[in-house]
Motif scaffolding. Structure first.
Motif, mmCIF file in Angstrom:
data_model
loop_
_atom_site.group_PDB
_atom_site.id
_atom_site.type_symbol
_atom_site.label_atom_id
_atom_site.label_comp_id
_atom_site.label_asym_id
_atom_site.label_seq_id
_atom_site.Cartn_x
_atom_site.Cartn_y
_atom_site.Cartn_z
ATOM 1 N N ALA A 261 0.696 -1.249 0.056
ATOM 2 C CA ALA A 261 -0.179 0.070 -0.103
ATOM 3 C C ALA A 261 0.850 1.395 0.030
ATOM 4 O O ALA A 261 0.237 2.238 -0.150
ATOM 5 C CB ALA A 261 -1.070 -0.031 1.163
ATOM 6 N N LYS A 262 2.186 1.050 0.515
ATOM 7 C CA LYS A 262 3.062 2.337 0.277
ATOM 8 C C LYS A 262 3.699 2.713 -1.224
ATOM 9 O O LYS A 262 4.217 3.759 -1.220
ATOM 10 C CB LYS A 262 4.215 2.031 1.318
ATOM 11 N N LYS A 263 3.706 1.702 -1.672
ATOM 12 C CA LYS A 263 4.099 1.661 -3.523
ATOM 13 C C LYS A 263 3.064 2.716 -4.099
ATOM 14 O O LYS A 263 1.959 2.895 -3.752
ATOM 15 C CB LYS A 263 4.177 0.539 -3.910
ATOM 16 N N SER A 264 3.732 3.260 -5.133
ATOM 17 C CA SER A 264 2.873 3.866 -6.358
ATOM 18 C C SER A 264 1.707 3.247 -6.614
ATOM 19 O O SER A 264 1.566 2.221 -7.411
ATOM 20 C CB SER A 264 3.782 4.314 -7.427
ATOM 21 N N PRO A 265 0.245 3.674 -6.569
ATOM 22 C CA PRO A 265 -0.711 3.190 -6.890
ATOM 23 C C PRO A 265 -1.020 3.136 -8.387
ATOM 24 O O PRO A 265 -1.479 2.081 -8.850
ATOM 25 C CB PRO A 265 -1.878 3.912 -5.953
ATOM 26 N N GLN A 266 -0.392 4.312 -8.894
ATOM 27 C CA GLN A 266 -0.752 4.357 -10.476
ATOM 28 C C GLN A 266 0.503 2.922 -11.072
ATOM 29 O O GLN A 266 -0.094 2.367 -12.079
ATOM 30 C CB GLN A 266 -0.040 5.581 -10.946
ATOM 31 N N ALA A 267 1.576 3.001 -10.494
ATOM 32 C CA ALA A 267 2.551 1.903 -11.100
ATOM 33 C C ALA A 267 2.038 0.598 -11.000
ATOM 34 O O ALA A 267 2.089 -0.404 -11.579
ATOM 35 C CB ALA A 267 3.846 2.177 -10.226
ATOM 36 N N ILE A 268 1.313 0.288 -9.824
ATOM 37 C CA ILE A 268 0.879 -0.993 -9.579
ATOM 38 C C ILE A 268 -0.389 -1.269 -10.387
ATOM 39 O O ILE A 268 -0.627 -2.414 -10.905
ATOM 40 C CB ILE A 268 0.251 -1.277 -7.875
ATOM 41 N N ARG A 269 -1.153 -0.364 -10.704
ATOM 42 C CA ARG A 269 -2.489 -0.559 -11.520
ATOM 43 C C ARG A 269 -1.836 -0.848 -12.952
ATOM 44 O O ARG A 269 -2.337 -1.794 -13.788
ATOM 45 C CB ARG A 269 -3.369 0.628 -11.755
ATOM 46 N N PHE A 270 -0.946 -0.117 -13.323
ATOM 47 C CA PHE A 270 -0.312 -0.307 -14.770
ATOM 48 C C PHE A 270 0.467 -1.654 -14.852
ATOM 49 O O PHE A 270 0.073 -2.605 -15.692
ATOM 50 C CB PHE A 270 0.838 0.496 -15.056
ATOM 51 N N GLY A 271 0.951 -2.087 -13.839
ATOM 52 C CA GLY A 271 1.770 -3.167 -13.739
ATOM 53 C C GLY A 271 0.976 -4.821 -13.731
ATOM 54 O O GLY A 271 1.414 -5.556 -14.194
ATOM 55 N N LYS A 272 0.029 -4.418 -12.837
ATOM 56 C CA LYS A 272 -0.902 -5.639 -12.621
ATOM 57 C C LYS A 272 -1.575 -6.125 -14.101
ATOM 58 O O LYS A 272 -1.550 -7.231 -14.396
ATOM 59 C CB LYS A 272 -1.799 -5.627 -11.486
ATOM 60 N N LYS A 273 -2.212 -5.243 -14.464
ATOM 61 C CA LYS A 273 -2.833 -5.395 -15.724
ATOM 62 C C LYS A 273 -1.958 -5.950 -16.793
ATOM 63 O O LYS A 273 -2.178 -6.960 -17.757
ATOM 64 C CB LYS A 273 -3.304 -4.111 -16.240
ATOM 65 N N ALA A 274 -0.726 -5.379 -16.924
ATOM 66 C CA ALA A 274 0.199 -5.714 -17.911
ATOM 67 C C ALA A 274 0.774 -6.926 -17.789
ATOM 68 O O ALA A 274 1.047 -7.968 -18.646
ATOM 69 C CB ALA A 274 1.404 -4.670 -18.050
ATOM 70 N N PHE A 275 0.705 -7.518 -16.496
ATOM 71 C CA PHE A 275 1.681 -8.844 -15.894
ATOM 72 C C PHE A 275 0.471 -9.743 -16.436
ATOM 73 O O PHE A 275 1.135 -10.871 -17.061
ATOM 74 C CB PHE A 275 1.689 -8.653 -14.505
ATOM 75 N N TYR A 276 -0.442 -9.840 -16.294
ATOM 76 C CA TYR A 276 -1.511 -10.817 -16.648
ATOM 77 C C TYR A 276 -1.691 -10.744 -18.275
ATOM 78 O O TYR A 276 -2.014 -12.119 -19.030
ATOM 79 C CB TYR A 276 -3.014 -10.491 -15.929
ATOM 80 N N GLU A 277 -1.731 -9.648 -18.876
ATOM 81 C CA GLU A 277 -1.980 -9.595 -20.319
ATOM 82 C C GLU A 277 -0.920 -10.210 -20.923
ATOM 83 O O GLU A 277 -0.797 -10.987 -22.061
ATOM 84 C CB GLU A 277 -2.355 -8.187 -20.763
ATOM 85 N N GLN A 278 0.443 -9.807 -20.600
ATOM 86 C CA GLN A 278 1.578 -10.434 -21.354
ATOM 87 C C GLN A 278 2.010 -11.852 -21.209
ATOM 88 O O GLN A 278 2.386 -12.672 -21.977
ATOM 89 C CB GLN A 278 3.078 -9.618 -20.927
ATOM 90 N N ARG A 279 1.335 -12.339 -20.026
ATOM 91 C CA ARG A 279 1.830 -13.750 -19.859
ATOM 92 C C ARG A 279 1.092 -14.697 -20.767
ATOM 93 O O ARG A 279 1.701 -15.799 -20.865
ATOM 94 C CB ARG A 279 1.150 -13.985 -18.313
ATOM 95 N N GLU A 280 -0.046 -14.195 -21.356
ATOM 96 C CA GLU A 280 -0.656 -15.118 -22.157
ATOM 97 C C GLU A 280 -0.403 -14.959 -23.700
ATOM 98 O O GLU A 280 -0.796 -15.754 -24.578
ATOM 99 C CB GLU A 280 -2.100 -14.922 -21.992
ATOM 100 N N LYS A 281 1.049 -14.052 -24.092
ATOM 101 C CA LYS A 281 1.267 -13.491 -25.233
ATOM 102 C C LYS A 281 2.541 -14.345 -25.706
ATOM 103 O O LYS A 281 3.311 -14.544 -24.675
ATOM 104 C CB LYS A 281 1.311 -12.177 -25.176
ATOM 105 N N PRO A 282 2.805 -14.504 -26.990
ATOM 106 C CA PRO A 282 4.144 -14.991 -27.567
ATOM 107 C C PRO A 282 5.160 -13.830 -26.940
ATOM 108 O O PRO A 282 4.803 -12.705 -26.714
ATOM 109 C CB PRO A 282 4.176 -15.078 -29.118
ATOM 110 N N LEU A 283 6.669 -14.220 -27.057
ATOM 111 C CA LEU A 283 7.427 -13.464 -26.287
ATOM 112 C C LEU A 283 7.598 -11.980 -27.050
ATOM 113 O O LEU A 283 7.487 -10.734 -26.283
ATOM 114 C CB LEU A 283 8.905 -14.088 -26.616
ATOM 115 N N ALA A 284 7.401 -11.822 -28.459
ATOM 116 C CA ALA A 284 7.638 -10.823 -29.060
ATOM 117 C C ALA A 284 6.442 -9.642 -28.753
ATOM 118 O O ALA A 284 6.578 -8.475 -28.580
ATOM 119 C CB ALA A 284 7.527 -10.937 -30.616
#
Length: 272
Positions: free
Chosen positions: A212-235
């Motif tokens: 909770a002490k970390k940047s909420p904007q960074a976490i929102r960007f990061g969580k969304k991208a984490f799950y989206e990129q995981r299902e994609k090919p490397l490139a």
């Protein structure tokens, strides 16, 4: 315009909500049913998450449970009662699986991280619920299993979440044998992040306060991208992650965070 889900008093009581230090604490509150995922329980938890997603002052969500089990999975009594329906329960079974699957995806799509605090048994769809959370903390007595094979019902939907949390062979062993594993084994295979000797609630809350002490904007960007990129090919994953980094760099928190780093001071994060 999307209308937030509203819950009646009885449904709301199934999942209670309290907040502290920008952490929302959700408690599964049906100990008599071992917090089984009845349709009402699914609706209650989904409704709570729906409201939290719109609260910028909530940085982290913690999910815990009252009673002798974290969650016993689907409500077998409720499901069995519908076998007497004209369609032998097909419509109700389909609705239950749809609602449960939507709930698990809702957790992944929530802007805030969700931490499961598991002190007792998480079974079948209850284990699925733990695996669907972003992080999980176990107490020393926690146990996890996917025992559908014991009653002629392979845990196919729990397998989706569990197989995305642990290596395939560990997931298949749990699914094929139905044998419960303890906290130490769950930690070893990656189903949980840590074991808290003081209990899962204390450990999860400490972890939540840290995040909770970390940047909420960074976490929102990061969580969304984490799950989206995981299902994609490397490139494609790198393309998505790079675009996310650019948008993140342009956000207010990144500007403030970098300035604070150079100024050797604590950053002041934006509220949204």
């Amino acid at each position: 315009m999307f209308e937030p889900m509203t819950l009646d008093a009885e449904t709301s009581a199934l999942v209670t909500l309290e907040t502290a230090n920008q952490v929302a604490i959700l408690t599964l509150n049906s100990p008599a049913s071992r917090n089984a995922l009845s349709l009402a329980m699914i609706e209650a938890l989904s409704g709570r998450l729906d409201a939290i997603a719109r609260q910028n002052d909530i940085r982290v969500v913690m999910l815990q449970a009252e009673g002798p089990a974290f969650c016993a999975g689907h409500d077998l009594k409720e499901l069995t009662a519908h076998r007497n329906d004209p369609d032998r329960g097909r419509a109700f079974f389909e609705e239950t699986m749809r609602a449960c699957s939507a709930l698990m995806q809702q957790i992944a799509g929530l802007p805030q991280p969700v931490i499961a605090a598991v002190d007792e048994m998480a079974t079948a769809a209850g284990c699925q619920l733990v695996a669907s959370c972003d992080l999980a903390v176990a107490g020393p007595r926690a146990r996890f299993c996917t025992p559908g094979v014991d009653i002629g019902l392979f845990c196919s939907t729990p397998a989706v979440a569990v197989s995305r949390s642990v290596a395939p062979k560990h997931a298949m062993e749990m699914l094929l044998t139905g044998v419960p594993i303890g906290a130490e084994e769950a930690l070893r295979i990656g189903l949980v992040n840590r074991i808290s000797a003081d209990g899962a609630r204390a450990g999860a809350h400490a972890l939540a306060r840290l995040i909770a002490k970390k940047s909420p904007q960074a976490i929102r960007f990061g969580k969304k991208a984490f799950y989206e990129q995981r299902e994609k090919p490397l490139a494609e994953a790198y393309k998505l992650a790079s675009a996310t980094m650019v948008e993140n760099m342009l956000a207010e928190d990144a500007k403030e965070g970098v300035a604070a780093f150079f100024d050797k001071r604590a950053p002041t994060w934006a509220e949204k």
